[in-house]
Design a protein around this motif. Structure first.
Motif, PDB file in Angstrom:
ATOM      1  N   TRP A 200       0.796  -1.225   0.000  1.00  0.00           N
ATOM      2  CA  TRP A 200       0.000   0.000   0.000  1.00  0.00           C
ATOM      3  C   TRP A 200       0.832   1.281   0.000  1.00  0.00           C
ATOM      4  CZ3 TRP A 200      -4.151  -2.084  -1.549  1.00  0.00           C
ATOM      5  CH2 TRP A 200      -4.547  -3.329  -1.040  1.00  0.00           C
ATOM      6  N   ALA A 201       2.153   1.189   0.064  1.00  0.00           N
ATOM      7  CA  ALA A 201       3.002   2.378   0.003  1.00  0.00           C
ATOM      8  C   ALA A 201       3.371   2.669  -1.446  1.00  0.00           C
ATOM      9  CB  ALA A 201       4.265   2.172   0.833  1.00  0.00           C
ATOM     10  N   SER A 202       3.623   3.932  -1.749  1.00  0.00           N
ATOM     11  CA  SER A 202       4.031   4.298  -3.098  1.00  0.00           C
ATOM     12  C   SER A 202       5.349   3.613  -3.446  1.00  0.00           C
ATOM     13  CB  SER A 202       4.208   5.820  -3.198  1.00  0.00           C
ATOM     14  OG  SER A 202       4.663   6.188  -4.486  1.00  0.00           O
ATOM     15  N   HIS A 203       5.365   2.951  -4.595  1.00  0.00           N
ATOM     16  CA  HIS A 203       6.557   2.227  -5.038  1.00  0.00           C
ATOM     17  C   HIS A 203       6.564   2.212  -6.557  1.00  0.00           C
ATOM     18  CE1 HIS A 203       9.795  -0.664  -5.202  1.00  0.00           C
ATOM     19  NE2 HIS A 203       9.047  -1.567  -5.796  1.00  0.00           N
ATOM     20  N   VAL A 204       7.571   2.841  -7.142  1.00  0.00           N
ATOM     21  CA  VAL A 204       7.687   2.940  -8.591  1.00  0.00           C
ATOM     22  C   VAL A 204       9.017   2.338  -9.032  1.00  0.00           C
ATOM     23  CG1 VAL A 204       7.943   4.560 -10.527  1.00  0.00           C
ATOM     24  CG2 VAL A 204       6.182   4.949  -8.799  1.00  0.00           C
ATOM     25  N   SER A 219       0.339   6.123  -8.066  1.00  0.00           N
ATOM     26  CA  SER A 219      -0.110   6.809  -9.285  1.00  0.00           C
ATOM     27  C   SER A 219       0.571   8.147  -9.495  1.00  0.00           C
ATOM     28  CB  SER A 219      -1.625   7.011  -9.240  1.00  0.00           C
ATOM     29  OG  SER A 219      -2.312   5.801  -9.057  1.00  0.00           O
ATOM     30  N   ALA A 220       0.646   8.955  -8.449  1.00  0.00           N
ATOM     31  CA  ALA A 220       1.221  10.287  -8.588  1.00  0.00           C
ATOM     32  C   ALA A 220       2.700  10.211  -8.937  1.00  0.00           C
ATOM     33  CB  ALA A 220       1.016  11.088  -7.300  1.00  0.00           C
ATOM     34  N   ALA A 221       3.426   9.329  -8.268  1.00  0.00           N
ATOM     35  CA  ALA A 221       4.857   9.199  -8.533  1.00  0.00           C
ATOM     36  C   ALA A 221       5.115   8.665  -9.937  1.00  0.00           C
ATOM     37  CB  ALA A 221       5.504   8.295  -7.489  1.00  0.00           C
ATOM     38  N   ALA A 222       4.283   7.721 -10.388  1.00  0.00           N
ATOM     39  CA  ALA A 222       4.440   7.193 -11.741  1.00  0.00           C
ATOM     40  C   ALA A 222       4.188   8.284 -12.774  1.00  0.00           C
ATOM     41  CB  ALA A 222       3.492   6.019 -11.960  1.00  0.00           C
ATOM     42  N   ALA A 223       3.153   9.100 -12.552  1.00  0.00           N
ATOM     43  CA  ALA A 223       2.855  10.198 -13.466  1.00  0.00           C
ATOM     44  C   ALA A 223       4.005  11.203 -13.506  1.00  0.00           C
ATOM     45  CB  ALA A 223       1.561  10.892 -13.052  1.00  0.00           C
TER      46      ALA A 223
END
Length: 231
Positions: A200-204, A219-223
Motif C-alpha cells: 500500500w506504500a508508493s513504489h515505482v 499513481s502520482a509518482a508514476a505520473a
C-alpha cells in the motif's frame, strides 16, 4: 503540448475462480491523478478501450474510505465526471502508438478480465516498448503485459525490472483466495524481475522507458516520472 494515450479496461467485472463476477472497472485514483498531472502540464489525454466501450469506474474506488473521507470521495467523483475523454474512447484496435508521445495504463481489477488477453493491447504494448516512448503501467494494469508477445512467442518484457499489485496486497484486500490467478505470480512466470515494495506504500520501478507503479498510492509518482521522461 503532447498527446498521451490512456489504455483502459472496458470490463465491469472480474471473474473469480468459482465463476462469480466480482464488480470492478478502473480504479479512480489511478486514472484521475495522472490525468490531472498530465493536463496541468499542458498535455492532451486520449482514452482507448477494447471495442471503444466507455470504461467503467470501480465503485469501490469512489468510497470515503479510499479517498480520505466524504469530502475526498466527493472530489474524486467530481474528477471522474470531469474527465471528458472517458466518455468518448477510441477503439483500441484502431490506435497507433506513433500518434502519441507516451502511453499509460491505469489499473483496477478490470484489466485482469480483458486487457490480460487482449491481442490489440498486447501489440500496442510491444510497439510502445520498442519505440522508446515513455510507457507507464500501474497496479493491476500490468496484467496487460501477459498479452504482449513477440513473433516467437516470448514476452517483450522478459528481463525488465517492474512492479505491480503484489500477492501480499491481494491477500490483504481479501481476494487472493478467490482469484483465478495472482498478478505477481503470472508476471514472474513471464520472466520479469518483479520488485515488490511495502504493501500500500508508493513504489515505482523504472527500467529504460518502462515506468511501473505497485498500487493506487503509486499513481502520482508514476505520473511524475512519465512527465520527467517527456521532458
Amino acid at each position: 503540448m503532447a498527446k498521451i494515450l490512456f489504455v483502459m479496461t472496458g470490463a465491469d467485472h472480474w471473474t473469480l475462480a468459482d465463476g462469480t463476477p466480482h464488480p470492478t472497472g478502473f480504479w479512480a485514483e489511478e486514472a484521475v491523478v495522472p490525468f490531472q498531472a498530465f493536463t496541468a502540464a499542458g498535455h492532451e489525454v486520449v482514452v482507448a478501450t477494447p471495442g471503444g466501450v466507455v470504461p467503467p469506474v470501480d465503485a469501490g474506488s469512489l468510497g470515503p474510505e479510499q479517498n480520505g473521507g466524504p469530502e475526498g470521495a466527493e472530489r474524486m467523483a467530481a474528477a471522474v465526471d470531469s474527465f471528458e475523454a472517458l466518455r468518448r474512447p477510441l477503439k483500441l484496435s484502431e490506435v497507433e502508438v506513433a500518434d502519441y508521445a507516451a502511453v499509460y495504463y491505469p489499473g483496477g481489477h478490470g484489466p485482469m478480465e480483458d486487457l490480460a488477453v487482449d491481442e490489440d493491447s498486447g501489440r500496442l504494448l510491444t510497439s510502445a516498448l520498442d519505440s522508446g516512448r515513455p510507457l507507464g503501467v500501474v497496479c493491476h494494469a500490468p496484467a496487460a503485459l501477459l498479452a504482449a508477445k513477440r513473433s516467437d512467442g516470448t514476452s517483450p518484457f522478459a528481463g525488465y525490472r517492474l512492479t505491480g499489485f503484489t500477492n501480499a496486497e491481494e491477500a490483504q484486500a481479501g481476494l487472493a483466495e478467490k482469484a483465478p490467478w495472482l498478478l505477481q505470480d503470472r508476471l514472474v512466470e513471464l520472466g520479469v524481475d518483479f520488485r515488490a515494495g511495502e504493501p500500500w506504500a508508493s513504489h515505482v520501478v523504472i527500467d529504460r522507458n518502462l515506468v511501473t507503479g505497485q498500487n493506487p498510492a503509486s499513481s502520482a509518482a508514476a505520473a511524475a516520472e512519465l512527465l520527467k521522461a517527456l521532458g
